[in-house]
Design an enzyme around this catalytic site. Structure first.
Site, PDB file in Angstrom:
ATOM      1  N   GLY A 166       5.506   3.210  -0.034  1.00 34.35           N
ATOM      2  CA  GLY A 166       6.143   3.950  -1.126  1.00 34.35           C
ATOM      3  C   GLY A 166       5.226   3.978  -2.332  1.00 34.35           C
ATOM      4  O   GLY A 166       4.025   3.772  -2.195  1.00 34.35           O
ATOM      5  N   SER A 202       0.839  -1.189   0.000  1.00 37.93           N
ATOM      6  CA  SER A 202       0.000   0.000   0.000  1.00 37.93           C
ATOM      7  C   SER A 202       0.873   1.237   0.000  1.00 37.93           C
ATOM      8  O   SER A 202       2.097   1.149   0.085  1.00 37.93           O
ATOM      9  CB  SER A 202      -0.924   0.003   1.220  1.00 37.93           C
ATOM     10  OG  SER A 202      -0.157   0.270   2.376  1.00 37.93           O
ATOM     11  N   LYS A 203       0.216   2.386  -0.098  1.00 39.76           N
ATOM     12  CA  LYS A 203       0.924   3.679  -0.224  1.00 39.76           C
ATOM     13  C   LYS A 203       2.003   3.867   0.835  1.00 39.76           C
ATOM     14  O   LYS A 203       3.027   4.479   0.572  1.00 39.76           O
ATOM     15  CB  LYS A 203      -0.079   4.822  -0.130  1.00 39.76           C
ATOM     16  CG  LYS A 203      -0.818   5.073  -1.427  1.00 39.76           C
ATOM     17  CD  LYS A 203      -0.691   6.542  -1.862  1.00 39.76           C
ATOM     18  CE  LYS A 203      -1.261   6.770  -3.246  1.00 39.76           C
ATOM     19  NZ  LYS A 203      -2.722   6.684  -3.275  1.00 39.76           N
ATOM     20  N   ARG A 204       1.734   3.358   2.049  1.00 42.82           N
ATOM     21  CA  ARG A 204       2.719   3.648   3.090  1.00 42.82           C
ATOM     22  C   ARG A 204       4.051   2.923   2.848  1.00 42.82           C
ATOM     23  O   ARG A 204       5.043   3.196   3.511  1.00 42.82           O
ATOM     24  CB  ARG A 204       2.144   3.331   4.480  1.00 42.82           C
ATOM     25  CG  ARG A 204       2.018   1.885   4.783  1.00 42.82           C
ATOM     26  CD  ARG A 204       1.170   1.630   6.017  1.00 42.82           C
ATOM     27  NE  ARG A 204       0.781   0.244   6.035  1.00 42.82           N
ATOM     28  CZ  ARG A 204       1.537  -0.735   6.481  1.00 42.82           C
ATOM     29  NH1 ARG A 204       2.721  -0.465   6.999  1.00 42.82           N
ATOM     30  NH2 ARG A 204       1.122  -1.981   6.427  1.00 42.82           N
TER      31      ARG A 204
END
Ligand code: GLU
Length: 459
Positions: free
Chosen positions: A249, A245-247
């Site tokens: 990168g 997921s986005k966290r």
């Protein structure tokens, strides 16, 4: 029979690496079997789908080089390829299912259904629909959804091309919705109609849809349609083994493009997330992947996205390309009349296209370093008399002369020389940096020549 596969994105934002990998597997499978690769836009979630997102997804697919044979902007015998444009067709199939007595109008309201679910939960029963509207069939035009009736012989087994046999019991399903009160189809229904109409032979998609296959196969059976083969591709996990997921990168294809990854490297890397080549090689061309791709070499276990490995692979591509090939790609980020020569000099220390700017900063920027005045005068004298060396032989002759003129050798000679000319204590070999700076200064008035640089060291 010609293989026909599809990638069916929901246009709700940029294409993510998971979707991209699914698209790549479909594309490789189609090309390997000389079949058709089709794009279908699943945009019936009106609240989340936009035309803008659709274009973003299509642009990302184009950037990846996954040309489709049928779909938006291309057309084909079964156009339109947007679910929102096929609602008429879904209604027709609903009528057919009702006529076959396997679907019915359900007038239960959301509140009613919620209450029933709660009651079932309290009584320890599965939360299946209680069949009220199936038992008391109605046909009036009060607001209603359309439900599918799960038949008594509702057990399903598929032979998944990646996961082998997968079975579901009838009891695991309650009667489910095919069309909502607003007249829009549910995913499980529209996907069956589309895959049938588009004559899809092989459904290759994300693992998250595996359980949906139970419902979908029941719909195929009710309509007496051929059931396609299925292949469910595992999740992509981050290195901490949670869902990527986005966290962790960047997760979208376009973000990687912006970070200077090459489309070929991305296709190569994402192919490796699950697939392994028969001879174990990890760096391969599209043609190689097309020739050797098969679903039985796709691992059913989750794949782990490793950013360092991706970057390493990207570097392999950059290092193996010529400066002329790289030039147009680098120019997206940074351009100069001497760019191609610059790329040639620094490319082996670059992992991503965006790094060329930093690696070539010494050509554009120069701050005179603090070096010994007599030394600088000797270098100025050398460059004035003999010009900037163009090849290794001239470079060697220059350093020999500087050796006798200054009495310095080895590091004591090369370090101040490098500093005087490049302004840096690191960077590409001088033997390559000097001709680059000389050439750049001739074609770009903002670049200082080696001689101009060393002159500025005399203060
Ligand atoms: N639109 C679905 C998704 O984006 C694809 C479903 C399918 O491939 O059957 O997950």
């Amino acid at each position: 029979m010609t293989v026909r596969v599809r990638f069916a994105p929901s246009p709700t934002g940029h294409l993510h690496v998971g979707g991209a990998r699914t698209a790549i597997f479909n594309w490789l499978f189609a090309r390997h079997h000389r079949g058709k690769f089709i794009i279908r836009i699943e945009d019936t979630d009106v609240a989340r789908s936009t035309r803008g997102s659709e274009q973003m997804v299509l642009d990302d697919l184009r950037w990846l080089g996954l040309q489709w044979d049928e779909g938006p902007d291309v057309g084909g015998p079964d156009a339109p390829y947007r679910q929102s444009e096929r609602v008429e067709r879904y209604r027709k199939v609903i009528d057919e299912l009702i006529a076959r007595n396997v679907a019915y109008r359900c007038y239960c309201t959301e509140e009613e259904l919620e209450q029933k679910r709660k009651a079932a939960e309290a009584a320890g029963r599965p939360p299946h629909y209680d069949l009220k509207c199936w038992i008391h069939r109605r046909n009036d035009d009060a607001p209603h959804a359309i439900r599918f009736h799960v038949p008594d012989d509702g057990d399903v087994t598929i032979d998944d091309m990646i996961r082998g046999q997968v079975s579901w019991k009838k009891e695991s399903l309650g009667d489910f919705i095919l069309m909502r009160t607003d007249g829009l189809p549910t995913y499980n229904f529209s996907v069956v109609v589309d895959d049938h109409d588009m004559e899809i032979t092989d459904v290759i998609r994300a693992e998250e849809h595996l359980t949906n296959t139970h419902r979908q196969v029941l719909i195929y059976r009710a309509l007496q349609w051929d059931v396609p083969r299925f292949a469910h591709v595992s999740l992509i996990l981050a290195q901490d083994r949670t869902k990527l997921s986005k966290r962790h990168g960047a997760t979208s294809v376009s973000a990687y493009a912006e970070e200077g990854f090459l489309s070929d490297a991305m296709v190569n890397y994402l192919t490796l997330l699950g697939w392994s080549s028969p001879d174990g090689r990890e760096v391969f061309s599209r043609d190689y992947a097309i020739e050797h791709f098969s679903l039985d070499r796709v691992n059913p276990a989750p794949a782990v996205f490793d950013p360092q490995k991706f970057e390493w692979l990207n570097a392999q591509y950059i290092h193996s390309m010529s400066a002329a090939e790289l030039r147009p790609l680098v120019a997206r980020f940074f351009d100069a009349p001497w760019l191609e020569e610059g790329i040639e000099v620094v490319k082996t220390s670059v992992h991503r296209l965006t790094q060329f700017r930093e690696q070539l900063r010494f050509v554009i920027e120069y701050a005179p370093p603090d070096i010994d005045r007599t030394f600088a005068e000797a270098v100025v004298n050398e460059l004035r008399t003999n010009g900037a060396p163009h090849d290794p032989e001239q470079f060697k002759a220059m350093t020999e002369r500087l050796k006798s003129a200054t009495g310095l050798k080895g590091k004591a000679l090369f370090m101040p020389l490098r500093l005087a000319i490049t302004g840096l204590d690191h960077g590409p070999e001088l033997i390559r940096a000097i001709p680059l700076l000389q050439h750049a200064s001739e074609v770009d008035p903002t670049v200082l020549s080696p001689l101009e640089r060393v002159k500025r060291c005399i203060r």
